[in-house]
Design an enzyme around this catalytic site. Structure first.
Site, mmCIF file in Angstrom:
data_model
loop_
_atom_site.group_PDB
_atom_site.id
_atom_site.type_symbol
_atom_site.label_atom_id
_atom_site.label_comp_id
_atom_site.label_asym_id
_atom_site.label_seq_id
_atom_site.Cartn_x
_atom_site.Cartn_y
_atom_site.Cartn_z
ATOM 1 N N THR A 88 39.418 38.795 43.384
ATOM 2 C CA THR A 88 39.633 38.320 42.019
ATOM 3 C C THR A 88 40.633 39.206 41.293
ATOM 4 O O THR A 88 41.056 40.245 41.787
ATOM 5 C CB THR A 88 38.314 38.318 41.217
ATOM 6 O OG1 THR A 88 37.843 39.665 41.108
ATOM 7 C CG2 THR A 88 37.260 37.462 41.879
ATOM 8 N N GLY A 89 40.963 38.787 40.061
ATOM 9 C CA GLY A 89 41.901 39.543 39.256
ATOM 10 C C GLY A 89 41.278 40.653 38.443
ATOM 11 O O GLY A 89 41.994 41.447 37.829
ATOM 12 N N ASP A 90 39.949 40.715 38.423
ATOM 13 C CA ASP A 90 39.274 41.769 37.657
ATOM 14 C C ASP A 90 38.124 42.304 38.500
ATOM 15 O O ASP A 90 38.074 42.058 39.698
ATOM 16 C CB ASP A 90 38.814 41.239 36.297
ATOM 17 C CG ASP A 90 38.823 42.311 35.212
ATOM 18 O OD1 ASP A 90 38.588 43.491 35.537
ATOM 19 O OD2 ASP A 90 39.058 41.977 34.035
ATOM 20 N N ASP A 91 37.183 43.024 37.877
ATOM 21 C CA ASP A 91 36.151 43.718 38.636
ATOM 22 C C ASP A 91 35.440 42.791 39.619
ATOM 23 O O ASP A 91 35.027 41.676 39.257
ATOM 24 C CB ASP A 91 35.119 44.320 37.693
ATOM 25 C CG ASP A 91 35.729 45.351 36.744
ATOM 26 O OD1 ASP A 91 36.732 45.972 37.118
ATOM 27 O OD2 ASP A 91 35.187 45.516 35.643
ATOM 28 N N THR A 122 40.826 43.562 44.531
ATOM 29 C CA THR A 122 41.026 43.261 43.127
ATOM 30 C C THR A 122 42.141 44.129 42.560
ATOM 31 O O THR A 122 42.429 45.201 43.090
ATOM 32 C CB THR A 122 39.737 43.528 42.324
ATOM 33 O OG1 THR A 122 40.001 43.382 40.932
ATOM 34 C CG2 THR A 122 39.221 44.940 42.553
#
Length: 307
Positions: A88-91, A122
């Site tokens: 994903t793009g975050d945590d 990520t």
């Protein structure tokens, strides 16, 4: 999710983006054998929940997508996350418990959380605690973790004004590859919901153990930044070997702890030996069996459900 990401970037939203799945005030939740794609915001968000199992789940979103956290247990207890792949793009995983005065007032902690056999990548953190942790986070056990092509491996985020606590965290058997910062503590993350928070509400960060961590092509081993006058204490590093390509592998301030078998050599603030005097301060170095016992209880409950 792309429509939401575009409007967020263009600042044309008059309201917040939705989660893909949000479960609130629920007990006995099983999320299993599913794939979740391109969430507008956080992907799976159990909040005020108990007895949650997330197993054999795949979560994917572009690495440049904003705030697309994988799984965010929030003010929830008895949570087991296992055998998942998350990109994903975050945590990848973010454990939370409320934001500033609202989290302090509601006072529901996240606790008894197991994370195991997790693979992820990520542009943010693999496992994050915070930064919204004002209701408290405790008894988090993570093992058998792989993170690659990521910005940070493990991160604790907090700030003056948060209050609350993060304690009794035990993370072991972690493999990192192509990660910029292996371990990071951020004591001044900032970001407050409004101006009503109490800047004197200091978080308490203590009894954090990282054990059996190995990494290749790591830029920085650790950025460990506590809060002046509010040190993060009893930080324990044991059997950590990182191939680091920075001339300053560790940068530490306002932290206190112990270490053994760490390469490259850690910072002076964490150099005191664990053995024989500091095992009690190093959470679960001598009691690792408890993670397995907790996992067995959760799985017994799942079997009882007839799944």
């Amino acid at each position: 999710g792309s429509m939401w990401w575009e409007r967020f970037r263009n600042k044309t939203l008059d309201y917040t983006r939705p989660h893909l799945v949000e479960l609130m005030n629920s007990t006995g939740v099983v999320i299993s054998n599913l794939t979740f794609l391109n969430s507008p915001f956080w992907t799976i968000h159990p909040i005020y929940c108990s007895h949650v199992i997330v197993q054999n789940v795949t979560i994917r979103a572009p690495l440049d997508s904003p705030n697309t956290d994988g799984i965010d247990p929030d003010s929830s207890d008895d949570v087991c996350i296992e055998d998942c792949y998350i990109s994903t793009g975050d945590d990848v995983i973010a454990i939370k418990s409320g934001w500033d005065e609202y989290g302090i007032s509601y006072g529901r902690p996240s606790k008894n959380i197991i994370i195991r056999r997790l693979i992820g990548e990520t542009h943010s953190s693999g496992i994050a605690i915070g930064s919204e942790m004002s209701g408290g986070v405790s008894d988090v056990h993570a093992e058998d973790i792989v993170f690659f092509n990521s910005t940070t491996g493990i991160r604790i985020k907090t700030s003056p004004g948060r209050g609350g606590y993060v304690r009794n965290i035990f993370i072991s058997n972690v493999s990192l590859a192509n990660v910029k910062v292996a371990i990071r503590f951020t004591g001044r993350y900032g970001e407050h919901p409004d101006e009503s928070y109490d800047p004197k509400a200091m978080p308490k960060i203590e009894r954090i153990t990282f054990k059996d961590i190995h990494g290749e092509n790591i830029t920085v081993a650790g950025l460990m930044e506590g809060i002046e006058g509010d040190n993060f204490i009893n930080i324990c590093l044991y059997n950590i070997t990182l191939s680091v390509n920075s001339i300053s592998p560790w940068n530490c301030s306002n932290v206190q702890g112990f270490s053994s078998l760490v390469f490259p050599q850690t910072c002076e603030l964490l150099e005191e030996s664990i053995f024989p005097d500091h095992c009690t301060e190093c959470y679960h170095l001598l009691q690792e069996h408890r993670i397995r016992n907790k996992g067995a209880r959760l799985l017994s409950w799942w079997t009882y459900l007839g799944t």
